[in-house]
Design an enzyme around this catalytic site. Structure first.
Site, PDB file in Angstrom:
ATOM      1  N   GLU A 178      -8.826   8.474   4.092  1.00 21.65           N
ATOM      2  CA  GLU A 178      -9.055   7.033   4.301  1.00 21.65           C
ATOM      3  C   GLU A 178      -7.725   6.285   4.408  1.00 21.65           C
ATOM      4  O   GLU A 178      -7.628   5.284   5.122  1.00 21.65           O
ATOM      5  CB  GLU A 178      -9.936   6.477   3.166  1.00 21.65           C
ATOM      6  CG  GLU A 178     -11.373   6.959   3.309  1.00 21.65           C
ATOM      7  CD  GLU A 178     -12.150   7.074   2.007  1.00 21.65           C
ATOM      8  OE1 GLU A 178     -11.708   6.534   0.975  1.00 21.65           O
ATOM      9  OE2 GLU A 178     -13.211   7.731   2.025  1.00 21.65           O
ATOM     10  N   GLY A 200     -15.650  12.191  -4.798  1.00 20.86           N
ATOM     11  CA  GLY A 200     -15.745  10.756  -4.530  1.00 20.86           C
ATOM     12  C   GLY A 200     -17.019  10.196  -5.152  1.00 20.86           C
ATOM     13  O   GLY A 200     -17.081   9.941  -6.353  1.00 20.86           O
ATOM     14  N   GLY A 201     -18.047  10.058  -4.336  1.00 22.69           N
ATOM     15  CA  GLY A 201     -19.298   9.417  -4.762  1.00 22.69           C
ATOM     16  C   GLY A 201     -19.828   9.878  -6.113  1.00 22.69           C
ATOM     17  O   GLY A 201     -20.206   9.050  -6.958  1.00 22.69           O
ATOM     18  N   GLY A 203     -17.983  11.558   1.976  1.00 28.13           N
ATOM     19  CA  GLY A 203     -18.918  10.440   1.892  1.00 28.13           C
ATOM     20  C   GLY A 203     -20.093  10.555   2.846  1.00 28.13           C
ATOM     21  O   GLY A 203     -20.842   9.589   3.041  1.00 28.13           O
ATOM     22  N   HIS A 205      -4.890  10.593   1.296  1.00 27.73           N
ATOM     23  CA  HIS A 205      -6.349  10.699   1.466  1.00 27.73           C
ATOM     24  C   HIS A 205      -6.694  10.319   2.903  1.00 27.73           C
ATOM     25  O   HIS A 205      -6.038   9.456   3.499  1.00 27.73           O
ATOM     26  CB  HIS A 205      -7.039   9.760   0.472  1.00 27.73           C
ATOM     27  CG  HIS A 205      -8.521   9.953   0.412  1.00 27.73           C
ATOM     28  ND1 HIS A 205      -9.371   9.419   1.356  1.00 27.73           N
ATOM     29  CD2 HIS A 205      -9.293  10.651  -0.452  1.00 27.73           C
ATOM     30  CE1 HIS A 205     -10.615   9.773   1.048  1.00 27.73           C
ATOM     31  NE2 HIS A 205     -10.601  10.526  -0.033  1.00 27.73           N
ATOM     32  N   ASN A 207     -12.104  10.518  -7.565  1.00 22.23           N
ATOM     33  CA  ASN A 207     -11.489   9.426  -6.795  1.00 22.23           C
ATOM     34  C   ASN A 207     -12.491   8.275  -6.748  1.00 22.23           C
ATOM     35  O   ASN A 207     -13.463   8.333  -6.012  1.00 22.23           O
ATOM     36  CB  ASN A 207     -11.171   9.934  -5.384  1.00 22.23           C
ATOM     37  CG  ASN A 207     -10.699   8.819  -4.460  1.00 22.23           C
ATOM     38  OD1 ASN A 207     -10.366   7.726  -4.919  1.00 22.23           O
ATOM     39  ND2 ASN A 207     -10.684   9.093  -3.163  1.00 22.23           N
ATOM     40  N   TRP A 208     -12.208   7.239  -7.555  1.00 21.18           N
ATOM     41  CA  TRP A 208     -13.171   6.137  -7.675  1.00 21.18           C
ATOM     42  C   TRP A 208     -13.153   5.211  -6.452  1.00 21.18           C
ATOM     43  O   TRP A 208     -13.974   4.337  -6.328  1.00 21.18           O
ATOM     44  CB  TRP A 208     -12.873   5.302  -8.916  1.00 21.18           C
ATOM     45  CG  TRP A 208     -13.095   5.999 -10.236  1.00 21.18           C
ATOM     46  CD1 TRP A 208     -13.220   7.345 -10.466  1.00 21.18           C
ATOM     47  CD2 TRP A 208     -13.224   5.370 -11.520  1.00 21.18           C
ATOM     48  NE1 TRP A 208     -13.413   7.585 -11.806  1.00 21.18           N
ATOM     49  CE2 TRP A 208     -13.415   6.393 -12.478  1.00 21.18           C
ATOM     50  CE3 TRP A 208     -13.191   4.041 -11.955  1.00 21.18           C
ATOM     51  CZ2 TRP A 208     -13.582   6.114 -13.843  1.00 21.18           C
ATOM     52  CZ3 TRP A 208     -13.343   3.772 -13.310  1.00 21.18           C
ATOM     53  CH2 TRP A 208     -13.540   4.803 -14.237  1.00 21.18           C
ATOM     54  N   LYS A 209     -12.155   5.376  -5.592  1.00 23.23           N
ATOM     55  CA  LYS A 209     -11.972   4.485  -4.425  1.00 23.23           C
ATOM     56  C   LYS A 209     -11.993   3.023  -4.882  1.00 23.23           C
ATOM     57  O   LYS A 209     -11.503   2.730  -5.970  1.00 23.23           O
ATOM     58  CB  LYS A 209     -13.040   4.769  -3.375  1.00 23.23           C
ATOM     59  CG  LYS A 209     -13.156   6.262  -3.054  1.00 23.23           C
ATOM     60  CD  LYS A 209     -13.876   6.534  -1.788  1.00 23.23           C
ATOM     61  CE  LYS A 209     -14.066   8.036  -1.640  1.00 23.23           C
ATOM     62  NZ  LYS A 209     -14.465   8.436  -0.313  1.00 23.23           N
ATOM     63  N   GLU A 240      -9.828  18.452   2.218  1.00 23.14           N
ATOM     64  CA  GLU A 240     -10.958  17.556   2.368  1.00 23.14           C
ATOM     65  C   GLU A 240     -11.301  17.397   3.850  1.00 23.14           C
ATOM     66  O   GLU A 240     -10.693  16.566   4.539  1.00 23.14           O
ATOM     67  CB  GLU A 240     -10.617  16.183   1.790  1.00 23.14           C
ATOM     68  CG  GLU A 240     -10.335  16.172   0.311  1.00 23.14           C
ATOM     69  CD  GLU A 240     -10.702  14.837  -0.317  1.00 23.14           C
ATOM     70  OE1 GLU A 240     -11.520  14.835  -1.226  1.00 23.14           O
ATOM     71  OE2 GLU A 240     -10.197  13.804   0.147  1.00 23.14           O
ATOM     72  N   SER A 285     -18.234  15.503  -0.397  1.00 16.69           N
ATOM     73  CA  SER A 285     -19.648  15.544  -0.804  1.00 16.69           C
ATOM     74  C   SER A 285     -19.955  16.597  -1.867  1.00 16.69           C
ATOM     75  O   SER A 285     -21.023  17.206  -1.837  1.00 16.69           O
ATOM     76  CB  SER A 285     -20.544  15.715   0.427  1.00 16.69           C
ATOM     77  OG  SER A 285     -20.405  14.598   1.289  1.00 16.69           O
TER      78      SER A 285
HETATM   79  C1  PEP Z   1     -13.191  11.698  -1.519  1.00 14.70           C
HETATM   80  O1  PEP Z   1     -13.205  10.498  -1.375  1.00 14.70           O
HETATM   81  O2  PEP Z   1     -12.110  12.285  -1.732  1.00 14.70           O
HETATM   82  C2  PEP Z   1     -14.447  12.427  -1.447  1.00 14.70           C
HETATM   83  C3  PEP Z   1     -14.403  13.733  -1.426  1.00 14.70           C
HETATM   84  O3  PEP Z   1     -15.588  11.675  -1.387  1.00 14.70           O
HETATM   85  P1  PEP Z   1     -17.113  12.229  -1.467  1.00 14.70           P
HETATM   86  O4  PEP Z   1     -17.176  13.169  -2.640  1.00 14.70           O
HETATM   87  O5  PEP Z   1     -17.941  11.003  -1.669  1.00 14.70           O
HETATM   88  O6  PEP Z   1     -17.399  12.914  -0.192  1.00 14.70           O
END
Ligand code: PEP
Length: 253
Positions: free
Chosen positions: A98, A235-236, A174, A96, A9-11, A168, A214
């Site tokens: 967010e 994500g990251g 994040g 998600h 997920n590039w956000k 999640e 994470s």
């Molecule tokens: C996400 O945005 O779905 C996510 C899991 O982010 P991160 O890996 O950065 O925690």
């Protein structure tokens, strides 16, 4: 054996050039995906066309991070599932945390979007997860099962086989604070039991449940070897080819 799905997920990161650069590097880092892995990249809308071109001929699949519940119309700023299909998406992340937190998305809305995605032939990746407050209050199972029930409401068993669920925990997204493999397994098992209650065990055993929060190259293997963890939503660590490819390679053959 369920297929492992590693999705990125590039956000709201990566413009056009950065998209092409990252995908060129990713294809070089992972020329062939392991037989038991499906990998999906979910760039921002503006990069989907470039990503589809960059991924052409590779095994990576394309996904979006959201879509409208409507087919078309006067919905300024929205993108329909039909548009996503036309640009080459096969998957769409829905609900998600967010989106829930900053854009007020409810289980009911996510359910509408999931039904629309299914009708259009897109595979929804439906996200669920508890906040830190909810975990500390000991109501993780209750929160997650309510989200699963609400987001899947009215979806028949046939369509259900095409749904991917991403667990999640909001406190792990994040933050660098990853759920322990045991914490992830416990909730994944709760979700699978819930699917078995809503449908049946045979179907529940087929459903892919990803963990997200994470996930990094150094913790991926421990999480991905849990019985009910069928991949990761990243994500990251998906924003760099070396870390995303290392997570893909952490999947046991
Ligand atoms: C996400 O945005 O779905 C996510 C899991 O982010 P991160 O890996 O950065 O925690």
């Amino acid at each position: 054996m369920r297929t492992m799905i590693i999705a990125g997920n590039w956000k709201m990161y990566k413009d056009l050039q950065e998209t092409t650069d990252l995908l060129t590097q990713l294809k070089a880092a992972v020329p062939r995906l392991p037989a038991n892995v499906v990998s999906i990249v979910c760039p921002p809308y503006t990069s989907l066309h470039a990503a589809a071109a960059a991924l052409s001929g590779s095994a990576f699949k394309l996904g979006a991070q959201n879509m409208s519940q409507h087919d078309e119309g006067a919905y300024t700023g929205e993108i329909s599932g039909k548009m996503l299909k036309a640009v080459g998406c096969e998957y769409v992340i829905l609900g998600h945390s967010e989106r829930r937190q900053y854009f007020g998305e409810t289980n009911e809305l996510i359910n509408q979007k999931a039904k629309k995605a299914l009708a259009l032939g897109l595979t929804p990746i439906v996200c669920v997860g508890e906040s830190l407050q909810e975990r500390e209050a000991g109501i993780t199972g209750q929160i997650v099962t309510t989200q699963v029930k609400g987001t899947l409401s009215g979806i028949g068993p046939q369509e259900m086989t095409r749904i991917v669920i991403a667990y999640e925990p909001v406190w792990a997204i994040g933050t660098g604070r990853v759920a322990t493999p045991e914490q992830a397994q416990e909730v994944h098992q709760i979700i699978r039991k819930q699917i078995a209650q809503l449908y049946d065990w045979a179907l529940a055993e087929r459903i892919t449940i990803q963990y997200g929060g994470s996930v990094k190259p150094d913790n991926a293997a421990d999480i991905l070897t849990q019985n009910d963890v069928d991949g990761a939503l990243v994500g990251g660590a998906c924003l760099k080819a070396d870390s995303f490819s290392a997570i893909i390679k952490a999947v046991k053959p």
